[in-house]
Design a protein around this motif. Structure first.
Motif, short mmCIF file in Angstrom:
data_model
loop_
_atom_site.label_atom_id
_atom_site.label_comp_id
_atom_site.label_asym_id
_atom_site.label_seq_id
_atom_site.Cartn_x
_atom_site.Cartn_y
_atom_site.Cartn_z
N THR A 190 0.57 -1.20 -0.05
CA THR A 190 -0.03 0.09 -0.07
C THR A 190 0.81 1.25 -0.21
O THR A 190 0.20 2.36 -0.41
N GLN A 191 2.03 1.32 0.38
CA GLN A 191 2.81 2.31 0.35
C GLN A 191 3.55 2.82 -1.03
O GLN A 191 3.98 1.90 -1.55
N CYS A 228 -9.09 6.73 -0.69
CA CYS A 228 -8.58 5.61 -0.28
C CYS A 228 -7.33 4.83 -1.03
O CYS A 228 -6.93 5.38 -1.91
N ASN A 229 -6.62 4.02 -0.25
CA ASN A 229 -5.52 3.43 -1.26
C ASN A 229 -5.92 2.77 -2.19
O ASN A 229 -6.97 2.03 -2.54
N TRP A 230 -4.93 2.63 -3.25
CA TRP A 230 -5.18 2.27 -4.92
C TRP A 230 -5.25 0.76 -4.56
O TRP A 230 -6.12 0.15 -5.62
N PRO A 272 -2.21 5.53 -8.30
CA PRO A 272 -2.12 6.33 -6.67
C PRO A 272 -1.63 7.70 -6.76
O PRO A 272 -0.69 8.38 -7.61
N ASP A 292 -0.49 7.33 -0.53
CA ASP A 292 -0.94 6.15 0.37
C ASP A 292 -2.56 6.24 0.35
O ASP A 292 -2.93 5.13 0.62
N GLU A 293 -3.10 7.20 0.42
CA GLU A 293 -4.51 7.50 1.07
C GLU A 293 -5.21 7.82 0.09
O GLU A 293 -6.80 7.99 0.28
N THR A 324 -6.62 7.94 -4.55
CA THR A 324 -6.45 7.14 -5.76
C THR A 324 -7.20 8.01 -7.00
O THR A 324 -8.18 8.46 -6.53
N ILE A 350 -6.80 2.85 4.22
CA ILE A 350 -5.89 1.89 4.01
C ILE A 350 -6.44 0.67 4.52
O ILE A 350 -6.53 0.51 5.84
#
Length: 416
Positions: A11-12, A165-167, A253, A256-257, A259, A314
Motif C-alpha cells: 500500500t505504500q 482510499c488506497n489504490w 496512486p 498512500d491514502e 487514488t 488503507i
C-alpha cells in the motif's frame, strides 16, 4: 490475511518505497487530453509527488515539479509559452525535460553562464484521448497501445474521480467477479425498490495468468460453459487496471491514502453511420458524494467506490477473513510480492513492453470484440442488453454532463 508489514509493502507508494518504485516502471494514465483545453496547466499529485501537468503553445505536454527550482513558487499559477512553462514569479522558463531554458534577469547580467539548473520532469504521451506519464527509471519502456485504442467509428470519453482510499483495495476489486452478483445486481435491485428473487448465483470460477495480467472466467446459474464469460473471460490488467471489452479502468496512486480513478469508454456507432470520426475526446469528472455528503450509489463504479472506501483509508488486511471467492485476490497479492522480489534482483517487471512492434497494437481477451469493431444496426441493440442500456443512459459513472450526452446521442443517431 496479510501481516501489517506485508500490507504496508502493498500500500505504500511514495518515492523510495518498493511498491511505489515498482508501479513507476509502467506508463500511467493521469488525465484526459481535453482537460487541458480550457486551462493548459493542471496541478496534480501522483505517487506522493506534487506536480504540474501542462500543454505548451507548441503542443508539447510536460509533467514537472509543482514548485519552481528558483524560489519554489507554485507553477500551477504559471503560464505556458511556445516551449515550456514559465514561472509567474520571476519568469524562469522550463521545458518538458525539466531544463531551465530562460532566467530573464540572470540572462541579462550573466549571459555567459555555462550551466543552468534543472527541475524534476517526467515524459508524457497522448494516446486515444488519454495522457500517460512515465515516472520510473530510464530507459522508459514502450507505451502499450491496447487494441481498443485503435478502433474506428466509435464515441470515446474519459471519466475521472479522486477516491479517498488506497489504490490496492480499488485494484483488488478487478479480480473479484462475485461482487457483480451482489453489489451490482442484488443490492442495486434493492436500491431501486425491487424485492424480486436474488440474481443468478456464481457456480464456478477460474483465474488464469497471462502476459498482461489475469483473466477471470465464471459460470452462473442458467449459463452454459460455452458462454464467452467462461471461454474468454474478463481481464485484470497488470498492474493496476481492469478491462471489460469496451472500456478500461485504472487506479493510479495519488499517495498512500488517495487514488485517481481514470476510465476510458468506447461505444461503436451503429452500422450505417460510418464513417464516424470523433474530434475531441471529452473528459469529465464524476462526483462521488451527494449534497448531503453520502456516497453516490446509483451507478456501477460509484457502487464499487462505496466498497473501496468502506474498507477504510488503507484496508487493514490483517483483520480480514478470506473465502473461496477470493482466489483471484490471493493470486494478485502473491504475484505482486513475487514481482517486487524479482525486480529487486534486476529482473524486468511483468507486462513491460520494450519492443515497439509489439507495443503498437496489443490485443486482449474480449468477449464483445465483434460488436465493438464490426458494429450492429440500431435495431439490433435490443438483442444486446448491456448495449441497449447504454443507449438509454451512462450507467457506469454518475454525472455525465449534458453536452457529452448530446454528443453521444448525435454520434449514435438517437438525438431528438
Amino acid at each position: 490475511m496479510l501481516s501489517a508489514e506485508k500490507n504496508k509493502v502493498l500500500t505504500q507508494v511514495g518515492p523510495g518505497t518498493p511498491m511505489g518504485e515498482y508501479l513507476r516502471r509502467y506508463w500511467m494514465p493521469i488525465s484526459g487530453a481535453s482537460e487541458l483545453d480550457a486551462n493548459p496547466i493542471k496541478a496534480i499529485r501522483l505517487f506522493g509527488e506534487d506536480l504540474v501537468l501542462y500543454k505548451d503553445m507548441g503542443g508539447r505536454y510536460g509533467l514537472v515539479d509543482r514548485h519552481c527550482p528558483h524560489r519554489r513558487a507554485d507553477l500551477s499559477y504559471g503560464l505556458v509559452e511556445e516551449i515550456g512553462i514559465r514561472c509567474n514569479y520571476h519568469g524562469w522558463l522550463m521545458d518538458e525535460t525539466g531544463r531551465v531554458i530562460e532566467q530573464p534577469y540572470d540572462d541579462i547580467v550573466n549571459p555567459n553562464r555555462p550551466r543552468r539548473c534543472t527541475t524534476k520532469a517526467y515524459p508524457v504521451k497522448e494516446c486515444a484521448g488519454l495522457l500517460f506519464a512515465y515516472m520510473g527509471p530510464q530507459p522508459a519502456p514502450e507505451l502499450p497501445i491496447w487494441e481498443p485504442f485503435t478502433w474506428e467509428n466509435g464515441f470515446r470519453e474519459v471519466v475521472i474521480s479522486e477516491i479517498p482510499c488506497n489504490w490496492f483495495q480499488c485494484q483488488e476489486n478487478s479480480c473479484d467477479p462475485v461482487h457483480f452478483e451482489w453489489m451490482h445486481e442484488n443490492w442495486n435491485a434493492r436500491l431501486n425498490g425491487q424485492t424480486a428473487p436474488y440474481s443468478a448465483k456464481h457456480l464456478k470460477l477460474v483465474f488464469e495468468e497471462f502476459d498482461y495480467g489475469f483473466v477471470y472466467k465464471r459460470v452462473r446459474e442458467g449459463q452454459r460453459e460455452g458462454d464467452p464469460v467462461w471461454t474468454i473471460g474478463r481481464v485484470t490488467l497488470w498492474p493496476n487496471g481492469f478491462y471489460l471489452g469496451n472500456h478500461f479502468e485504472w487506479r493510479v496512486p495519488i499517495d498512500d491514502e488517495n487514488t485517481l480513478s481514470i476510465c476510458w469508454f468506447f461505444m461503436r456507432v451503429p452500422k450505417g453511420r460510418e464513417p464516424y470520426v470523433q474530434g475531441k475526446v471529452p473528459t469529465w469528472v464524476s462526483p462521488i458524494k451527494d449534497a448531503d455528503g453520502r456516497w453516490i450509489s446509483s451507478h456501477v463504479i460509484n457502487q464499487d467506490i462505496i466498497a473501496w472506501v468502506g474498507q477504510g483509508t488503507i484496508a487493514d488486511r490483517s483483520k480480514e477473513s478470506l473465502g473461496a471467492s477470493d482466489l483471484g485476490i490471493v493470486m494478485i497479492r502473491r504475484r505482486l510480492f513475487e514481482e517486487l522480489d524479482a525486480v529487486a534482483r534486476g529482473a524486468e517487471p511483468k507486462a513491460v513492453v520494450r519492443n515497439s512492434n509489439v507495443a503498437g497494437c496489443i490485443e486482449l481477451p474480449n468477449i464483445t470484440k465483434k460488436t465493438s469493431t464490426e458494429g450492429i444496426t440500431l435495431e439490433e441493440y435490443d438483442n444486446y442488453p448491456l448495449l441497449k442500456v447504454r443507449l438509454k443512459g451512462f450507467r457506469h459513472c454518475y454525472g455525465q454532463p449534458p453536452e457529452v450526452r448530446r454528443a453521444f446521442e448525435e454520434a449514435m443517431g438517437i438525438a431528438r
